[in-house]
Design a protein around this motif. Structure first.
Motif, PDB file in Angstrom:
ATOM      1  N   UNK A   1      15.685  13.159  -6.273  1.00  0.00           N
ATOM      2  CA  UNK A   1      14.984  13.847  -5.189  1.00  0.00           C
ATOM      3  C   UNK A   1      14.069  14.944  -5.722  1.00  0.00           C
ATOM      4  N   UNK A   2      14.524  15.680  -6.742  1.00  0.00           N
ATOM      5  CA  UNK A   2      13.695  16.750  -7.306  1.00  0.00           C
ATOM      6  C   UNK A   2      12.448  16.186  -7.987  1.00  0.00           C
ATOM      7  N   UNK A   3      12.597  15.035  -8.671  1.00  0.00           N
ATOM      8  CA  UNK A   3      11.440  14.424  -9.328  1.00  0.00           C
ATOM      9  C   UNK A   3      10.384  14.017  -8.299  1.00  0.00           C
ATOM     10  N   UNK A   4      10.836  13.428  -7.195  1.00  0.00           N
ATOM     11  CA  UNK A   4       9.906  13.011  -6.147  1.00  0.00           C
ATOM     12  C   UNK A   4       9.191  14.217  -5.551  1.00  0.00           C
TER      13      UNK A   4
ATOM     14  N   UNK B   1       5.160  15.053  -5.689  1.00  0.00           N
ATOM     15  CA  UNK B   1       4.384  15.347  -4.487  1.00  0.00           C
ATOM     16  C   UNK B   1       3.639  16.673  -4.625  1.00  0.00           C
ATOM     17  N   UNK B   2       4.308  17.678  -5.180  1.00  0.00           N
ATOM     18  CA  UNK B   2       3.663  18.984  -5.368  1.00  0.00           C
ATOM     19  C   UNK B   2       2.522  18.888  -6.367  1.00  0.00           C
TER      20      UNK B   2
ATOM     21  N   UNK C   1      -0.487  17.507  -4.859  1.00  0.00           N
ATOM     22  CA  UNK C   1      -1.184  18.463  -3.998  1.00  0.00           C
ATOM     23  C   UNK C   1      -1.949  19.510  -4.803  1.00  0.00           C
ATOM     24  N   UNK C   2      -1.862  19.405  -6.136  1.00  0.00           N
ATOM     25  CA  UNK C   2      -2.588  20.330  -6.997  1.00  0.00           C
ATOM     26  C   UNK C   2      -1.847  21.605  -7.333  1.00  0.00           C
ATOM     27  N   UNK C   3      -0.528  21.632  -7.095  1.00  0.00           N
ATOM     28  CA  UNK C   3       0.256  22.843  -7.379  1.00  0.00           C
ATOM     29  C   UNK C   3       0.371  23.072  -8.891  1.00  0.00           C
ATOM     30  N   UNK C   4       0.340  24.334  -9.297  1.00  0.00           N
ATOM     31  CA  UNK C   4       0.528  24.702 -10.694  1.00  0.00           C
ATOM     32  C   UNK C   4       2.017  24.707 -11.024  1.00  0.00           C
ATOM     33  N   UNK C   5       2.302  24.747 -12.329  1.00  0.00           N
ATOM     34  CA  UNK C   5       3.705  24.721 -12.764  1.00  0.00           C
ATOM     35  C   UNK C   5       4.506  25.864 -12.145  1.00  0.00           C
ATOM     36  N   UNK C   6       3.912  27.042 -12.093  1.00  0.00           N
ATOM     37  CA  UNK C   6       4.622  28.200 -11.549  1.00  0.00           C
ATOM     38  C   UNK C   6       4.928  28.015 -10.065  1.00  0.00           C
ATOM     39  N   UNK C   7       3.964  27.430  -9.317  1.00  0.00           N
ATOM     40  CA  UNK C   7       4.176  27.194  -7.892  1.00  0.00           C
ATOM     41  C   UNK C   7       5.262  26.137  -7.677  1.00  0.00           C
ATOM     42  N   UNK C   8       5.265  25.095  -8.510  1.00  0.00           N
ATOM     43  CA  UNK C   8       6.298  24.062  -8.415  1.00  0.00           C
ATOM     44  C   UNK C   8       7.666  24.672  -8.688  1.00  0.00           C
ATOM     45  N   UNK C   9       7.734  25.537  -9.711  1.00  0.00           N
ATOM     46  CA  UNK C   9       9.008  26.159 -10.068  1.00  0.00           C
ATOM     47  C   UNK C   9       9.564  26.987  -8.910  1.00  0.00           C
TER      48      UNK C   9
ATOM     49  N   UNK D   1      -2.318  13.064 -13.935  1.00  0.00           N
ATOM     50  CA  UNK D   1      -3.025  12.264 -12.946  1.00  0.00           C
ATOM     51  C   UNK D   1      -2.577  10.807 -13.022  1.00  0.00           C
ATOM     52  N   UNK D   2      -2.524  10.273 -14.261  1.00  0.00           N
ATOM     53  CA  UNK D   2      -2.094   8.887 -14.428  1.00  0.00           C
ATOM     54  C   UNK D   2      -0.663   8.709 -13.941  1.00  0.00           C
ATOM     55  N   UNK D   3       0.197   9.705 -14.201  1.00  0.00           N
ATOM     56  CA  UNK D   3       1.576   9.630 -13.726  1.00  0.00           C
ATOM     57  C   UNK D   3       1.620   9.565 -12.201  1.00  0.00           C
ATOM     58  N   UNK D   4       0.762  10.346 -11.539  1.00  0.00           N
ATOM     59  CA  UNK D   4       0.728  10.327 -10.084  1.00  0.00           C
ATOM     60  C   UNK D   4       0.299   8.974  -9.547  1.00  0.00           C
ATOM     61  N   UNK D   5      -0.720   8.350 -10.198  1.00  0.00           N
ATOM     62  CA  UNK D   5      -1.190   7.040  -9.762  1.00  0.00           C
ATOM     63  C   UNK D   5      -0.103   5.986  -9.941  1.00  0.00           C
ATOM     64  N   UNK D   6       0.555   6.019 -11.111  1.00  0.00           N
ATOM     65  CA  UNK D   6       1.619   5.035 -11.368  1.00  0.00           C
ATOM     66  C   UNK D   6       2.809   5.246 -10.444  1.00  0.00           C
ATOM     67  N   UNK D   7       3.140   6.513 -10.169  1.00  0.00           N
ATOM     68  CA  UNK D   7       4.262   6.788  -9.257  1.00  0.00           C
ATOM     69  C   UNK D   7       3.948   6.270  -7.852  1.00  0.00           C
ATOM     70  N   UNK D   8       2.708   6.445  -7.414  1.00  0.00           N
ATOM     71  CA  UNK D   8       2.323   5.918  -6.101  1.00  0.00           C
ATOM     72  C   UNK D   8       2.356   4.401  -6.099  1.00  0.00           C
ATOM     73  N   UNK D   9       1.916   3.780  -7.227  1.00  0.00           N
ATOM     74  CA  UNK D   9       1.954   2.333  -7.319  1.00  0.00           C
ATOM     75  C   UNK D   9       3.370   1.781  -7.263  1.00  0.00           C
ATOM     76  N   UNK D  10       4.350   2.563  -7.740  1.00  0.00           N
ATOM     77  CA  UNK D  10       5.748   2.120  -7.679  1.00  0.00           C
ATOM     78  C   UNK D  10       6.429   2.484  -6.366  1.00  0.00           C
ATOM     79  N   UNK D  11       5.682   3.173  -5.496  1.00  0.00           N
ATOM     80  CA  UNK D  11       6.262   3.560  -4.205  1.00  0.00           C
ATOM     81  C   UNK D  11       7.169   4.761  -4.267  1.00  0.00           C
ATOM     82  N   UNK D  12       7.047   5.566  -5.312  1.00  0.00           N
ATOM     83  CA  UNK D  12       7.901   6.759  -5.432  1.00  0.00           C
ATOM     84  C   UNK D  12       7.423   7.880  -4.521  1.00  0.00           C
ATOM     85  N   UNK D  13       6.120   7.971  -4.318  1.00  0.00           N
ATOM     86  CA  UNK D  13       5.562   9.043  -3.466  1.00  0.00           C
ATOM     87  C   UNK D  13       4.614   8.430  -2.463  1.00  0.00           C
TER      88      UNK D  13
END
Length: 303
Positions: A245-248, A252-253, A256-264, A291-303
């Motif tokens: 759940x935390x990875x998903x 998602x964050x 949305x363009x969130x920085x590491x500090x905002x995600x934390x 960016x590539x990770x986000x595209x692949x995650x969306x392709x796998x239906x994770x987000x």
């Protein structure tokens, strides 16, 4: 030179030359270039000084130049698409009295059979791109993979960024995949000798063997390819671990363009933990960028 001016504002030409081991004429030439770029303000009374907003001005200038070049190339691609559409229409309507090098494919079955035939005889390259949600072409991908296993084919696929197919991780090993926001047409090219062009929003298409048209279509593919975002690496094993759940939430964050500090802060983690989890996700997805990770995650239906 810029470093020296920034660290020693107002230093004389002679002093800068002494520090850098340059002649006064060379120093003046370098300062003139920096002044033209907006990085340095120089007059004989106060000496050279770094302008406070110089880096931002230079960045904006470079960005404007890059965007101008992109818009120019995009305009060329749009003009080419218009020309191709007009040429294709003229060719289809104007060759009724002679052996035609453009053939209508009036059903998805006809399109698939044509693709299978051309893929089975490919010896050099297979290029495909889809302008909308790809129609499942399992047999086509299988035929391409079979030929690729026997010969060193150059295989390239382009998908719309919003329609990455579910089988993205099951492409033949030799396939290179990229995505763009909106590919101009659905197109398949074989050995620079033949092409299949699909009619948007339809199951129909055209088989093209006219050399001039095939080369023009290949040029359109090449322009689109240069603007594509790589999706699949060329080698390396893929991990199958599913995200928690935390990875998903993290994906998602980041989307949305969130920085590491905002995600934390949002996930109640330390910045170090966030960066460690991002690194693990990149490994799991076989991605080389967020960016590539986000595209692949969306392709796998994770987000």
């Amino acid at each position: 030179m810029y470093d020296c001016v920034a660290r020693k504002p107002g230093a004389s030409i002679r002093a800068i030359g002494h520090i850098l081991g340059l002649s006064e004429s060379d120093v003046r030439d370098e300062l003139r270039h920096l002044r033209e770029m907006g990085l340095v303000d120089h007059d004989d009374d106060h000496g050279p000084r770094a302008t406070p907003d110089g880096p931002e001005l230079l960045f904006e200038r470079l960005r404007s130049r890059i965007e101008g070049e992109y818009n120019r190339k995009r305009g060329q691609a749009l003009e080419l698409r218009t020309l191709l559409s007009r040429t294709l229409g003229d060719a289809v309507l104007g060759n009724s009295g002679q052996a035609s090098t453009i053939h209508r494919l009036n059903s998805d079955t006809a399109v698939e059979m044509c693709l299978l035939e051309l893929a089975g005889h490919a010896r050099v390259a297979v290029y495909s791109m889809w302008s909308e949600q790809p129609i499942p072409l399992t047999r086509f991908h299988g035929a391409v993979g079979s030929v690729a296993a026997q010969q060193a084919l150059d295989i390239r696929f382009i998908y719309p960024s919003a329609c990455i197919p579910e089988h993205i991780d099951e492409q033949p090993q030799a396939v290179t995949v990229r995505s763009v926001a909106q590919p101009p047409i659905t197109l398949h090219l074989f050995d620079s000798r033949a092409a299949v062009v699909a009619v948007r929003g339809s199951t129909r298409g055209f088989a093209v063997r006219e050399p001039v048209l095939v080369h023009a279509l290949e040029a359109l593919f090449a322009v689109t390819w240069t603007h594509g975002q790589p999706l699949l690496p060329q080698s390396g094993s893929r991990q199958t671990q599913l995200p928690d759940r935390d990875d998903i939430a993290l994906l998602q964050l980041l989307g949305e363009g969130a920085k590491d500090e905002q995600v934390a802060r949002a996930l109640g983690m330390s910045v170090r933990t966030v960066r460690r989890r991002i690194s693990l996700l990149l490994t799991t997805l076989d991605a080389t960028s967020r960016f590539q990770a986000g595209v692949l995650a969306r392709g796998r239906g994770w987000v």
